[in-house]
Structures are given as structure tokens and as C-alpha cells.
Design a protein around this motif. Sequence first.
Motif, short mmCIF file in Angstrom:
data_model
loop_
_atom_site.label_atom_id
_atom_site.label_comp_id
_atom_site.label_asym_id
_atom_site.label_seq_id
_atom_site.Cartn_x
_atom_site.Cartn_y
_atom_site.Cartn_z
N PHE A 180 0.84 -1.20 0.00
CA PHE A 180 0.00 0.00 0.00
C PHE A 180 0.87 1.25 0.00
N ALA A 181 0.31 2.32 -0.52
CA ALA A 181 0.92 3.64 -0.43
C ALA A 181 0.15 4.44 0.62
N LEU A 182 0.79 5.44 1.17
CA LEU A 182 0.17 6.30 2.18
C LEU A 182 0.07 7.71 1.61
N ALA A 183 -1.10 8.33 1.74
CA ALA A 183 -1.29 9.69 1.21
C ALA A 183 -1.90 10.60 2.26
N THR A 184 -1.44 11.84 2.28
CA THR A 184 -2.11 12.90 3.05
C THR A 184 -2.14 14.16 2.19
N VAL A 185 -3.26 14.85 2.23
CA VAL A 185 -3.42 16.11 1.50
C VAL A 185 -4.20 17.06 2.40
N HIS A 186 -3.58 18.17 2.79
CA HIS A 186 -4.31 19.08 3.67
C HIS A 186 -4.01 20.56 3.43
N ARG A 187 -2.97 20.88 2.66
CA ARG A 187 -2.61 22.29 2.50
C ARG A 187 -3.64 23.03 1.66
N ALA A 188 -3.89 24.28 2.06
CA ALA A 188 -4.90 25.08 1.36
C ALA A 188 -4.58 25.23 -0.11
N GLU A 189 -3.30 25.29 -0.46
CA GLU A 189 -2.93 25.46 -1.87
C GLU A 189 -3.43 24.30 -2.72
N ASN A 190 -3.66 23.13 -2.09
CA ASN A 190 -4.20 21.98 -2.81
C ASN A 190 -5.70 21.82 -2.60
N THR A 191 -6.15 21.91 -1.35
CA THR A 191 -7.56 21.64 -1.08
C THR A 191 -8.48 22.78 -1.51
N ASP A 192 -7.96 24.01 -1.54
CA ASP A 192 -8.80 25.15 -1.91
C ASP A 192 -8.73 25.48 -3.39
N ASP A 193 -7.93 24.74 -4.13
CA ASP A 193 -7.81 24.95 -5.57
C ASP A 193 -8.39 23.72 -6.27
N PRO A 194 -9.61 23.83 -6.80
CA PRO A 194 -10.28 22.66 -7.39
C PRO A 194 -9.45 21.98 -8.48
N GLU A 195 -8.74 22.76 -9.27
CA GLU A 195 -7.96 22.17 -10.36
C GLU A 195 -6.80 21.33 -9.82
N ARG A 196 -6.09 21.87 -8.82
CA ARG A 196 -4.98 21.13 -8.23
C ARG A 196 -5.48 19.87 -7.52
N PHE A 197 -6.55 20.04 -6.75
CA PHE A 197 -7.08 18.91 -5.99
C PHE A 197 -7.56 17.80 -6.92
N ARG A 198 -8.22 18.18 -8.00
CA ARG A 198 -8.71 17.19 -8.96
C ARG A 198 -7.55 16.45 -9.62
N ALA A 199 -6.47 17.18 -9.93
CA ALA A 199 -5.32 16.55 -10.56
C ALA A 199 -4.68 15.51 -9.64
N ILE A 200 -4.62 15.82 -8.35
CA ILE A 200 -4.05 14.87 -7.38
C ILE A 200 -4.92 13.62 -7.30
N LEU A 201 -6.24 13.80 -7.20
CA LEU A 201 -7.12 12.64 -7.11
C LEU A 201 -7.11 11.84 -8.41
N ASP A 202 -6.96 12.52 -9.55
CA ASP A 202 -6.87 11.80 -10.82
C ASP A 202 -5.61 10.94 -10.87
N ALA A 203 -4.52 11.45 -10.31
CA ALA A 203 -3.29 10.65 -10.24
C ALA A 203 -3.50 9.43 -9.35
N PHE A 204 -4.18 9.63 -8.22
CA PHE A 204 -4.44 8.51 -7.31
C PHE A 204 -5.18 7.38 -8.03
N LYS A 205 -6.09 7.74 -8.94
CA LYS A 205 -6.87 6.72 -9.65
C LYS A 205 -5.99 5.79 -10.48
N GLU A 206 -4.84 6.28 -10.90
CA GLU A 206 -3.98 5.51 -11.79
C GLU A 206 -2.89 4.74 -11.05
N VAL A 207 -2.86 4.86 -9.73
CA VAL A 207 -1.87 4.12 -8.95
C VAL A 207 -2.29 2.66 -8.87
N ASP A 208 -1.34 1.75 -9.06
CA ASP A 208 -1.67 0.33 -9.17
C ASP A 208 -1.61 -0.40 -7.83
N MET A 209 -1.88 0.30 -6.75
CA MET A 209 -1.98 -0.34 -5.44
C MET A 209 -2.94 0.46 -4.58
#
Length: 255
Positions: A100-129
Motif C-alpha cells: 500500500f501507499a500512504l497519502a495525506t493532502v491538507h494544505r490550502a494550496e491543494n484543497t482550496d484549488d479545485p484544479e490542483r485537488f482534482r489533478a491529485i485525485l486523478d493521479a491517485f486513480k492511476e496508482v496500481d496499489m
Amino acid sequence: TIAGALVAAKSGLQIAHVEAGLRSFNRRMPEEINRIVTDSLSNILFAPTATAVNHLEREGVMGRIVLSGDVMLDSTMYYSNVARKTVDLTEVLGDIPEPFALATVHRAENTDDPERFRAILDAFKEVDMTIVFPVHPRTRNVISMGALSPNVMMIDPVGYLEMLRLVQGARYVLTDSGGLQKEAYWLGTPCITLRDETEWIETLSNRWNQLAGANRRRILACIDEIPSLDTSRPQFGMPMNRLASEVIAESLLPD
């Protein structure tokens, strides 16, 4: 930190700043302004690394600079052993996904920016574990359950010992946390930082920490590079070959 420093300065009290001299050189981060102001007010500045000392000297701070080492290394080394002995990951995760991989996301620069946050979650979808994702309250407020792919295991926030144990057990870490970058490095777990810069440039040695920002392609490329990492990790955080807490305590004692 900055509130305490301002009150102390106006009250004529001495100020000692632990973790002085950290700089991301990104003034959009609230912490960056707080650090600069606190350092300028402090009478004694405990710098965790030589890089932090250089920042303070270049800025011409008035206080006494002490290369103390990193108190977080003291804590990580001690409590990682405690966590290994006392934390059962099955009590945290139930059936433990392997790997398994471990992820945390909490900084405003990521959570308050819909485009950045969506890009991070889109990357998570492609992780093979499986990605174990302790969700910060800030993140939970903006996350859409539909945005999470089946490989993402969202769990409630965990305590310090549980987080150390998760870092120890993870194949790699994806995070925008400053402290978690260091813990992963010290514990020998590769890290991908979901920010565009880091205060902890020492963790970038031999690419054990890679800066990916919120770029989906970059995040996935960093993951692909992990198997080819150099196994050596130059250590940092204890420049005096002593616990930082000891150096700080002795420096605060009267002559």
C-alpha cells in the motif's frame, strides 16, 4: 508561533525559536511569513540544519544562531521504535492491503484549488496499489466521494504513533506535509511531495523525496522512478552528533 513571539516581544521577554531559518521562498504560504517575522524577533534561533543557518545569516537576524539539529529527528527515532512494538496496523486498517501507499493532502494550496485537488485525485486513480488516505478535516470538507477511485482507502485521521507505523509499512508516501517528508526520509520510505517547493531540501538527496506539485503526469512519473532509487540516504538532522533536544536544553541554561 507568531502570536507568542509578538506578545513576548512586546512584553520584553526573551524568545527562543526552535526550527528557525526554514524557508520555502513561497510567501503565499502562511507559515512562510510567520517564520520570517518570528525569526526577526527571536533572541536565540535554533536552526535544524546548516541550510537554515545560511538563511538566517543571509537575512542578518539579530539573535544568536545555534545549529541545534532537528528535534523531530529525536522524536521520530524514539517513537518509531515504540510504534513498531505497540501499533497493530490491523486495528487501524482492518485487513492490511499489501502493498500500500500512504497519502495525506491538507494544505490550502491543494484543497482550496479545485484544479490542483482534482489533478491529485486523478493521479491517485492511476496508482496500481491501494492508497491509504487518512483524511484531514479540511480535505473532508471539499472531497466528493465520487472523486475517489476504488483503490483509495479513506480513513479517519490517526494518531502520531499510528502514522509512524503507516509510514514504516508503506511502499511510498504521497503528501503535502512538511513533517511527513522528513519522517518518510528518516524511516527509509520514498516520498513524493505534492507541492512545488520544500523547506527540507535535504530530503531531496538521491531523489528519496521528489517534488511533483499537483501535476498528474509528474506524480505518476515520480512513482515510476521509485524502483530505481539509489539505496543510500545521506542523513541529516543531527549535525552535532547529539540529540537536538540536548543541544537546545544546554543552550538555554544560564552561564
